[in-house]
Design an enzyme around this catalytic site. Structure first.
Site, PDB file in Angstrom:
ATOM      1  CD  GLU A   1      -2.670  -1.374   2.487  1.00 60.70           C
ATOM      2  OE1 GLU A   1      -3.736  -1.986   2.431  1.00 60.70           O
ATOM      3  OE2 GLU A   1      -2.190  -0.959   3.549  1.00 60.70           O
TER       4      GLU A   1
ATOM      5  CB  CYS B   1       3.121   7.526   2.959  1.00 55.73           C
ATOM      6  SG  CYS B   1       3.762   6.357   4.166  1.00 55.73           S
TER       7      CYS B   1
ATOM      8  CB  CYS C   1       7.631  -4.807   8.764  1.00 55.50           C
ATOM      9  SG  CYS C   1       9.045  -4.085   9.629  1.00 55.50           S
TER      10      CYS C   1
ATOM     11  CB  CYS D   1       6.688  -1.681  16.011  1.00 52.96           C
ATOM     12  SG  CYS D   1       8.366  -1.417  15.387  1.00 52.96           S
TER      13      CYS D   1
ATOM     14  CB  CYS E   1       3.300  -1.013  13.446  1.00 55.35           C
ATOM     15  SG  CYS E   1       3.474  -1.150  11.667  1.00 55.35           S
TER      16      CYS E   1
ATOM     17  N   GLY F   1       7.041  -1.709   6.020  1.00 53.49           N
ATOM     18  CA  GLY F   1       8.426  -2.168   6.001  1.00 53.49           C
ATOM     19  C   GLY F   1       9.403  -1.212   6.647  1.00 53.49           C
ATOM     20  CD  GLU F   2      13.949   0.173   9.345  1.00 53.47           C
ATOM     21  OE1 GLU F   2      13.320   0.650  10.291  1.00 53.47           O
ATOM     22  OE2 GLU F   2      14.747   0.847   8.640  1.00 53.47           O
TER      23      GLU F   2
ATOM     24  CB  SER G   1      10.526   6.891   8.368  1.00 54.15           C
ATOM     25  OG  SER G   1      10.196   6.522   9.674  1.00 54.15           O
TER      26      SER G   1
ATOM     27  CB  SER H   1      10.194   5.085  14.408  1.00 51.48           C
ATOM     28  OG  SER H   1       8.988   4.747  14.959  1.00 51.48           O
ATOM     29  CG  LEU H   2      13.191   7.735  20.632  1.00 51.91           C
ATOM     30  CD1 LEU H   2      14.436   6.893  20.427  1.00 51.91           C
ATOM     31  CD2 LEU H   2      13.584   9.120  21.154  1.00 51.91           C
ATOM     32  CG  ASN H   3       7.777   5.171  18.564  1.00 50.84           C
ATOM     33  OD1 ASN H   3       7.334   6.267  18.237  1.00 50.84           O
ATOM     34  ND2 ASN H   3       8.124   4.267  17.679  1.00 50.84           N
TER      35      ASN H   3
ATOM     36  CG  ASN I   1      -3.462   6.810  13.742  1.00 52.41           C
ATOM     37  OD1 ASN I   1      -4.262   7.686  14.053  1.00 52.41           O
ATOM     38  ND2 ASN I   1      -2.304   7.076  13.162  1.00 52.41           N
TER      39      ASN I   1
ATOM     40  CB  CYS J   1       1.175   6.757  11.379  1.00 47.12           C
ATOM     41  SG  CYS J   1       2.457   7.608  10.571  1.00 47.12           S
TER      42      CYS J   1
END
Ligand code: SF4
Length: 344
Positions: free
Chosen positions: A90, A103, A110, A114, A117, A159-160, A191, A214-216, A290, A333
């Protein structure tokens, strides 16, 4: 046969010299493909017949196919692609004042898992080729009216990116090449969840796109739980690498911080975050989680998000709250993969 979309410019130049062709023809070929959207070598009338024949024997020109388009009430549009092996990925087109951002994805699924996600629930099914990676941009741009054409690219889809290193670097070189896609490097954001070894390698590629991390979380125990990659590259190691990352003048690293209710959205987290990022030229994007079906997390309250932002602003950080875009079509996201799941 090889897909010429995504084929590195430097390798094409080598091939042309092996074929005894002048290397300036490389520029002409790239121009036909990336500026004129040529889908057949026969239209490249400024090339000799013999070169066109060689190209036709060696290459084909192929984009991923758009299977479905879903438009959100805010105009955000999610494109579902069907790839040659029937895999689905997508891309999300996000209109905003003065810019239209796409995007794009780099992998089918992936493996980094995480917990906030949806893509992570798929596991890694396969890497995208460079053609599939940049082909998303080309295919979407082709169907958009002139006024809606893409101005910015964020590599934040499924994906990363740094886990699919070579195809992503090949694709990025074509994106920024004036002969190929000619997208300004300031208009592209890569990212990553923080693959420290790959970040070290990437800084030597001389591709100066924006970097988002992406720290989080502000403590390893929390980050270990929500981003398992942290067990390999803990926060301190990641931030140390980023302190050494060579930024061009006036460029900053973007830290993405997905706020999860009761997990990483406390006032103590805000205090720790301000301390951790001290000295790194950066801005911070706060993203309220989200939701998706089966998710283990909840969205934070609006008040918590604002308090978090205000504290960081009081410590002189530039902090944005990212508006959820396309969440009604699972295009926001962390929500990509629903359609992929549905067809698998
Ligand atoms: S957030 Fe990014 S790195 Fe983590 S599972 Fe999702 S796609 Fe992979």
């Amino acid at each position: 046969m090889i897909n010429i979309i995504g084929y590195p410019e430097a390798r094409l130049a080598l091939l042309f010299s092996e074929w005894d062709e002048k290397t300036y023809h490389v520029r002409q070929v790239l121009n036909w493909i990336y500026h004129h959207g040529a889908e057949d070598f026969s239209v490249m009338t400024n090339l000799s017949k013999s070169l066109r024949a060689k190209l036709t024997d060696y290459f084909f020109i192929g984009f991923p196919r758009i299977e479905k388009k879903t438009v959100s009430k805010d105009g955000t549009t999610k494109y579902l692609f069907c790839l040659e092996d029937d895999s689905r990925i997508e891309s999300v087109w996000i209109p905003d004042t003065g810019r239209k951002t796409l995007c794009i994805s780099t992998q089918v699924g992936c493996r980094l898992a995480c917990t906030f996600c949806l893509t992570g629930t798929l596991g890694l099914r396969r890497n995208l080729t460079a053609a599939e990676f940049i082909g998303q941009y080309m295919a979407v741009n082709q169907v958009l009216p002139e006024e809606d054409r893409i101005t910015n690219v964020v590599i934040m889809g499924m994906g990363e990116p740094l886990d699919n290193y070579e195809p992503v670097v090949d694709g990025l070189r074509l994106m920024v090449s004036p002969e190929a896609m000619a997208i300004g490097n300031r208009r592209i954001t890569l990212s990553t969840s923080g693959l420290v070894d790959k970040l070290e390698k990437f800084q030597d590629e001389d591709i100066h796109v924006n970097l988002a991390v992406s720290l989080n979380a502000t403590e390893d125990s929390t980050r270990d739980a929500i981003m398992p990659i942290n067990k390999k590259y803990p926060i301190r190691v990641l931030l140390e690498r980023l302190r050494q990352y060579p930024l061009k003048k006036r460029r900053r690293i973007t830290f993405e911080y997905v706020l999860l209710k009761g997990v990483n959205d406390t006032p103590e987290d805000a205090v720790r975050l301000a301390k951790l990022l001290k000295g790194i030229p950066c801005k911070i994007n706060l993203i309220a989680f989200n939701g998706f079906e089966g998710a283990d997390h909840q969205s934070p309250s609006r008040a918590n998000v604002l308090d978090f932002q205000n504290y960081l602003i009081s410590k002189n950080y530039t902090v944005f709250i990212r508006k959820p875009r396309g969440d009604d079509v699972l295009g926001a996201c962390g929500q990509l993969a629903a359609e992929t799941l549905a067809v698998s």
